[in-house]
Motif scaffolding. Structure first.
Motif, PDB file in Angstrom:
ATOM      1  N   CYS A 118       0.808  -1.218   0.000  1.00 23.05           N
ATOM      2  CA  CYS A 118       0.000   0.000   0.000  1.00 23.05           C
ATOM      3  C   CYS A 118       0.841   1.268   0.000  1.00 23.05           C
ATOM      4  N   ASN A 119       2.090   1.180   0.447  1.00 18.04           N
ATOM      5  CA  ASN A 119       2.972   2.343   0.352  1.00 18.04           C
ATOM      6  C   ASN A 119       3.282   2.673  -1.101  1.00 18.04           C
ATOM      7  N   ALA A 120       3.093   1.686  -1.979  1.00 17.31           N
ATOM      8  CA  ALA A 120       3.166   1.865  -3.438  1.00 17.31           C
ATOM      9  C   ALA A 120       4.520   2.352  -3.924  1.00 17.31           C
ATOM     10  N   SER A 121       5.574   1.827  -3.311  1.00 18.64           N
ATOM     11  CA  SER A 121       6.913   2.132  -3.791  1.00 18.64           C
ATOM     12  C   SER A 121       7.341   1.094  -4.815  1.00 18.64           C
ATOM     13  N   PRO A 122       7.781   1.508  -6.002  1.00 16.29           N
ATOM     14  CA  PRO A 122       8.246   0.545  -7.003  1.00 16.29           C
ATOM     15  C   PRO A 122       9.448  -0.271  -6.519  1.00 16.29           C
ATOM     16  N   ALA A 123      10.125   0.204  -5.464  1.00 15.45           N
ATOM     17  CA  ALA A 123      11.308  -0.480  -4.939  1.00 15.45           C
ATOM     18  C   ALA A 123      10.975  -1.449  -3.806  1.00 15.45           C
ATOM     19  N   THR A 126       8.897  -6.948  -1.698  1.00 22.04           N
ATOM     20  CA  THR A 126       7.942  -8.045  -1.885  1.00 22.04           C
ATOM     21  C   THR A 126       7.087  -7.898  -3.139  1.00 22.04           C
ATOM     22  N   LEU A 127       7.147  -6.765  -3.811  1.00 28.00           N
ATOM     23  CA  LEU A 127       6.262  -6.548  -4.961  1.00 28.00           C
ATOM     24  C   LEU A 127       6.494  -7.551  -6.082  1.00 28.00           C
ATOM     25  N   SER A 128       7.759  -7.787  -6.436  1.00 30.55           N
ATOM     26  CA  SER A 128       8.015  -8.675  -7.571  1.00 30.55           C
ATOM     27  C   SER A 128       7.567 -10.116  -7.302  1.00 30.55           C
ATOM     28  N   PRO A 129       7.844 -10.716  -6.129  1.00 31.32           N
ATOM     29  CA  PRO A 129       7.277 -12.054  -5.899  1.00 31.32           C
ATOM     30  C   PRO A 129       5.759 -12.047  -5.843  1.00 31.32           C
ATOM     31  N   PHE A 130       5.164 -11.009  -5.285  1.00 37.75           N
ATOM     32  CA  PHE A 130       3.702 -10.940  -5.278  1.00 37.75           C
ATOM     33  C   PHE A 130       3.157 -10.894  -6.708  1.00 37.75           C
ATOM     34  N   VAL A 131       3.793 -10.126  -7.571  1.00 40.51           N
ATOM     35  CA  VAL A 131       3.351 -10.050  -8.962  1.00 40.51           C
ATOM     36  C   VAL A 131       3.528 -11.399  -9.647  1.00 40.51           C
ATOM     37  N   ALA A 132       4.641 -12.067  -9.384  1.00 42.78           N
ATOM     38  CA  ALA A 132       4.867 -13.395  -9.962  1.00 42.78           C
ATOM     39  C   ALA A 132       3.821 -14.400  -9.479  1.00 42.78           C
ATOM     40  N   ALA A 153      -2.874  -2.493  -9.323  1.00 41.01           N
ATOM     41  CA  ALA A 153      -3.370  -1.657  -8.232  1.00 41.01           C
ATOM     42  C   ALA A 153      -2.641  -0.326  -8.103  1.00 41.01           C
ATOM     43  N   MET A 154      -1.403  -0.255  -8.622  1.00 41.11           N
ATOM     44  CA  MET A 154      -0.614   0.958  -8.439  1.00 41.11           C
ATOM     45  C   MET A 154      -0.910   1.967  -9.548  1.00 41.11           C
ATOM     46  N   GLY A 218      11.958  -6.390 -10.621  1.00 36.95           N
ATOM     47  CA  GLY A 218      11.575  -5.336  -9.692  1.00 36.95           C
ATOM     48  C   GLY A 218      12.328  -4.049  -9.927  1.00 36.95           C
ATOM     49  N   CYS A 219      11.629  -2.930  -9.769  1.00 36.38           N
ATOM     50  CA  CYS A 219      12.233  -1.581  -9.815  1.00 36.38           C
ATOM     51  C   CYS A 219      12.651  -1.152 -11.222  1.00 36.38           C
ATOM     52  N   VAL A 220      12.115  -1.757 -12.260  1.00 34.80           N
ATOM     53  CA  VAL A 220      12.508  -1.360 -13.615  1.00 34.80           C
ATOM     54  C   VAL A 220      11.352  -0.753 -14.402  1.00 34.80           C
ATOM     55  N   PHE A 221      10.110  -0.988 -13.982  1.00 38.72           N
ATOM     56  CA  PHE A 221       8.943  -0.389 -14.627  1.00 38.72           C
ATOM     57  C   PHE A 221       8.336   0.650 -13.689  1.00 38.72           C
ATOM     58  N   SER A 222       7.517   1.525 -14.239  1.00 41.63           N
ATOM     59  CA  SER A 222       6.864   2.533 -13.396  1.00 41.63           C
ATOM     60  C   SER A 222       5.867   1.885 -12.444  1.00 41.63           C
ATOM     61  N   THR A 223       5.256   0.789 -12.874  1.00 36.43           N
ATOM     62  CA  THR A 223       4.406  -0.015 -12.003  1.00 36.43           C
ATOM     63  C   THR A 223       4.794  -1.479 -12.206  1.00 36.43           C
ATOM     64  N   PRO A 224       4.676  -2.326 -11.195  1.00 36.57           N
ATOM     65  CA  PRO A 224       5.194  -3.693 -11.276  1.00 36.57           C
ATOM     66  C   PRO A 224       4.436  -4.550 -12.284  1.00 36.57           C
TER      67      PRO A 224
END
Length: 289
Positions: A118-123, A126-132, A153-154, A218-224
């Motif tokens: 929810c903090n919505a930081s591209p960095a 946990t975002l990349s495993p969650f997306v996977a 969601a972002m 992770g951290c390469v697109f504007s949104t995951p």
């Protein structure tokens, strides 16, 4: 530091009532590890906030539950709990590994996976495993409940596509019991560092070839997001360092196609290629060098 009122609902219904009544004036929080920094820095994210709502008393936001084809993780589950969960280590080990890399021990003890999203930081680690894992946010309000894919969601860095009266109660992830996974993070130092880039991958093997693949840089697109072009490239083929090198190049090509050529591209391109190749080799049980 701005003056704020404190709310501590004892039920989910009470919390949703506060959100309905105060809207953008209320900020829900659990661990508060990012919130406290934003308050000290006078972040513009909080310029309209008048109330801080402590949701730690809400049982609906806790727990890890294995279902038939998914796993439910309460939004208030800490990174330490995710890292130490035998269920998650068994079914989705790269998520546990990603949570183990977040901040310090103190931050992992207090910080939550819901807050990390929810903090919505591209960095966010946990975002990349969650997306996977095709993660879905369970979003609730006084009007009902809905699900939204984490990758969708972002809205932009620092902002989710949530209405002011909505809150996230849990995350649903795919069960990928027959996949092998890997997570690799690159930071400025070995500890207490946010990701400069990372890679989360999952491979399903059948008869010596790759039957299915999930690749989330992770951290390469504007949104995951996942990179389906790279996934399709390796499916149906036997794993090899050369094949995974091609997959890494497909990811860097997708990065450039989406974000353009920037001053950092000369650095990011070879690095994300190497991270993807190493992660895929690790998941496939191949030497990484």
């Amino acid at each position: 530091m701005q003056k704020l009122s404190y709310l501590k609902p004892q039920t989910l219904k009470e919390a949703l009532g506060y959100l309905k009544e105060y809207g953008e004036k209320v900020k829900p929080y659990a661990g508060g590890t990012d919130l406290m920094v934003q308050l000290r820095e006078g972040s513009s994210r909080l310029k309209d906030v008048e109330y801080l709502m402590d949701v730690q008393a809400l049982p609906e936001l806790r727990g890890i539950e294995v279902r038939e084809d998914s796993i439910r993780i309460g939004a208030m589950t800490s990174h330490t709990e995710v890292n130490e969960s035998e269920v998650l280590r068994k079914h989705v080990p790269f998520l546990s590994i990603a949570s183990s890399t977040v901040g310090s021990t103190q931050i992992r003890n207090k910080g939550t996976v819901g807050g990390n999203i929810c903090n919505a930081s591209p960095a966010a680690d946990t975002l990349s495993p969650f997306v996977a894992l095709n993660a879905r946010l369970v979003v609730v309000s006084v009007d009902g409940e809905r699900e939204v894919m984490v990758k969708d969601a972002m809205e932009k860095a620092g902002k989710l596509k949530l209405a002011p009266h909505e809150m996230v109660t849990s995350i649903l992830i795919d069960r990928i019991d027959d996949y092998s996974t890997a997570f690799i993070k690159l930071g400025r130092r070995k500890a207490l560092a946010i990701s400069r880039m990372n890679a989360a991958v999952a491979l399903k093997m059948e008869n010596g070839v790759i039957a299915a693949a999930r690749i989330a840089p992770g951290c390469v697109f504007s949104t995951p997001d996942r990179v389906e072009k790279a996934e399709a490239l390796i499916v149906g083929k036997a794993p090899s360092a050369a094949l995974f090198e091609e997959a890494g190049k497909a990811v860097s090509e997708e990065m450039i196609a989406r974000t353009g050529i920037r001053w950092s591209t000369e650095y990011k391109k070879p690095v994300i290629e190497a991270l993807i190749q190493r992660a895929l080799c690790r998941a496939a049980g191949l030497p990484e060098d």
